[in-house]
Design an enzyme around this catalytic site. Structure first.
Site, PDB file in Angstrom:
ATOM      1  N   GLY A 184       5.450  -4.473   3.742  1.00  0.00           N
ATOM      2  CA  GLY A 184       4.617  -3.280   3.697  1.00  0.00           C
ATOM      3  C   GLY A 184       5.251  -2.233   2.789  1.00  0.00           C
ATOM      4  N   GLY A 185       5.888  -1.256   3.410  1.00  0.00           N
ATOM      5  CA  GLY A 185       6.445  -0.105   2.692  1.00  0.00           C
ATOM      6  C   GLY A 185       7.224  -0.448   1.430  1.00  0.00           C
ATOM      7  CD  GLU A 203       3.439  -8.498   9.247  1.00  0.00           C
ATOM      8  OE1 GLU A 203       3.996  -8.276   8.170  1.00  0.00           O
ATOM      9  OE2 GLU A 203       2.412  -7.908   9.606  1.00  0.00           O
ATOM     10  CG  ASN A 247      -0.384  -5.331   4.202  1.00  0.00           C
ATOM     11  OD1 ASN A 247      -1.386  -4.858   3.653  1.00  0.00           O
ATOM     12  ND2 ASN A 247      -0.202  -5.290   5.519  1.00  0.00           N
ATOM     13  CD1 TRP A 248       1.387  -2.850  -1.954  1.00  0.00           C
ATOM     14  CD2 TRP A 248      -0.196  -2.316  -3.446  1.00  0.00           C
ATOM     15  NE1 TRP A 248       1.909  -3.061  -3.206  1.00  0.00           N
ATOM     16  CE2 TRP A 248       0.944  -2.741  -4.138  1.00  0.00           C
ATOM     17  CE3 TRP A 248      -1.325  -1.936  -4.175  1.00  0.00           C
ATOM     18  CZ2 TRP A 248       1.003  -2.783  -5.536  1.00  0.00           C
ATOM     19  CZ3 TRP A 248      -1.278  -1.988  -5.565  1.00  0.00           C
ATOM     20  CH2 TRP A 248      -0.121  -2.399  -6.233  1.00  0.00           C
ATOM     21  CE  LYS A 249       1.394  -2.230   6.486  1.00  0.00           C
ATOM     22  NZ  LYS A 249       2.184  -1.929   7.659  1.00  0.00           N
ATOM     23  CD  GLU A 277      -0.611  -1.443   9.944  1.00  0.00           C
ATOM     24  OE1 GLU A 277      -1.253  -1.566   8.890  1.00  0.00           O
ATOM     25  OE2 GLU A 277       0.632  -1.308   9.957  1.00  0.00           O
ATOM     26  N   GLY A 314       6.937  -0.855  10.024  1.00  0.00           N
ATOM     27  CA  GLY A 314       6.948   0.537   9.591  1.00  0.00           C
ATOM     28  C   GLY A 314       7.889   1.413  10.399  1.00  0.00           C
ATOM     29  CG  HIS A 318      -1.489  -6.290   9.434  1.00  0.00           C
ATOM     30  ND1 HIS A 318      -1.289  -5.097  10.097  1.00  0.00           N
ATOM     31  CD2 HIS A 318      -0.376  -6.511   8.692  1.00  0.00           C
ATOM     32  CE1 HIS A 318      -0.086  -4.628   9.753  1.00  0.00           C
ATOM     33  NE2 HIS A 318       0.474  -5.470   8.904  1.00  0.00           N
ATOM     34  CB  SER A 334      11.448  -2.728   8.891  1.00  0.00           C
ATOM     35  OG  SER A 334      10.603  -1.788   9.540  1.00  0.00           O
TER      36      SER A 334
HETATM   37  P1  PGA Z   1       6.543  -2.806   6.809  1.00  0.00           P
HETATM   38  O1  PGA Z   1       5.100  -3.465   7.057  1.00  0.00           O
HETATM   39  O2  PGA Z   1       7.267  -3.703   5.844  1.00  0.00           O
HETATM   40  O3  PGA Z   1       6.252  -1.438   6.236  1.00  0.00           O
HETATM   41  O4  PGA Z   1       7.226  -2.743   8.135  1.00  0.00           O
HETATM   42  C1  PGA Z   1       4.931  -4.858   7.145  1.00  0.00           C
HETATM   43  C2  PGA Z   1       3.488  -5.183   7.407  1.00  0.00           C
HETATM   44  O5  PGA Z   1       2.833  -4.443   8.170  1.00  0.00           O
HETATM   45  O6  PGA Z   1       2.940  -6.160   6.868  1.00  0.00           O
END
Ligand code: PGA
Length: 249
Positions: free
Chosen positions: A233-234, A166, A9-11, A96, A172, A94, A212
């Site tokens: 994510g990251g 999640e 998930n590149w956001k 966010e 993050g 998600h 993470s």
């Molecule tokens: P993260 O994000 O791996 O950077 O913690 C995961 C996500 O939000 O899908």
């Protein structure tokens, strides 16, 4: 055996050139045969990304979509628009989207319905905040998220669903749920689905862990019985890290 999945998930990261650079690198990698890889770039790069990996097993996924088919919704993107550029899978719910953009269980249920009407696959995210966990409310919150957004669906609809657990406190932050915490919640999610539908439905749905996940902790998390992969994510922004995670089963 359930489908093992590693989805990036590149956001709001990676412009067109960066997206292309990543995909060029990805195409040079040996892809594990039994793992389904997915990447969710920004809306602006979906068309290009889809074209770029046409002959490659990676699936291009959208990070969100609107619940309506069309109309006066400035800044939004519809399911039909995603399909028109080749995208057949969407991330919904998600954390966010839930916290920053105030998407609640009811609107997420509408999005789920729209995605299914358009025959799309869905990565549906659930997760509790730190305060939910501290007050021992985490199981209730997850159950409510499942019930209010997904439990009106038919058994057949579940073939198009992937769940991503999640915990918000692990996204993050560098803080990961322990493998035991992840397993405990994944087993709870599977049990809740089995009770509502059947163990057949529950045993077939892939449940990904997100929060993470890094190359150094992926193997331990993925080794848990009810963890079928990760939503990353990251660490998905770097091809090497992403591939290390994809090879961590
Ligand atoms: P993260 O994000 O791996 O950077 O913690 C995961 C996500 O939000 O899908």
């Amino acid at each position: 055996m359930r489908q093992q999945i590693v989805a990036g998930n590149w956001k709001m990261n990676n412009d067109m050139a960066e997206t292309e650079m990543f995909l060029v690198q990805l195409k040079k990698q040996v892809i594990p045969e039994d793992v389904s890889l997915m990447i969710a770039p920004a809306f602006t790069n979906l068309n290009h990304a889809f074209q770029s990996v046409k002959d490659h097993p990676v699936t291009i996924v959208a990070q969100n979509m609107h619940q309506s088919d069309k109309g006066a919704f400035t800044g939004e993107v519809s399911a039909a628009m995603l399909k028109s550029v080749g995208v057949k899978t969407v991330i919904l719910g998600h954390s966010e989207r839930r916290s920053i953009f105030k998407e609640e269980n009811a609107v997420l249920a509408e999005k789920v319905n729209t995605a299914l009407i358009h025959d799309m696959n869905i990565i549906f995210c659930v997760g509790e905040t730190l305060s939910h966990r501290e007050t021992d409310d985490h199981f209730n919150v997850i159950e409510e998220q499942l019930e209010q957004s997904l439990f009106h669906l038919s058994q057949a609809n579940w073939k198009q669903l992937i769940i991503a657990y999640e915990p918000v406190w692990a996204i993050g932050t560098g803080e990961t749920a322990t493998p035991d915490q992840a397993q405990e919640m994944h087993a709870f999610i599977r049990k809740t689905i089995a009770e509502k539908y059947s163990s057949n439905v529950a045993n077939k749905v892939s449940i990904l862990y997100g929060g993470s996940v890094k190359p150094k902790n992926a193997a331990e998390i993925f080794s848990q019985k009810d963890v079928d992969g990760g939503l990353i994510g990251g660490a998905s922004l770097d091809v090497e890290n992403f591939m290390e995670i994809a090879n961590a089963f």
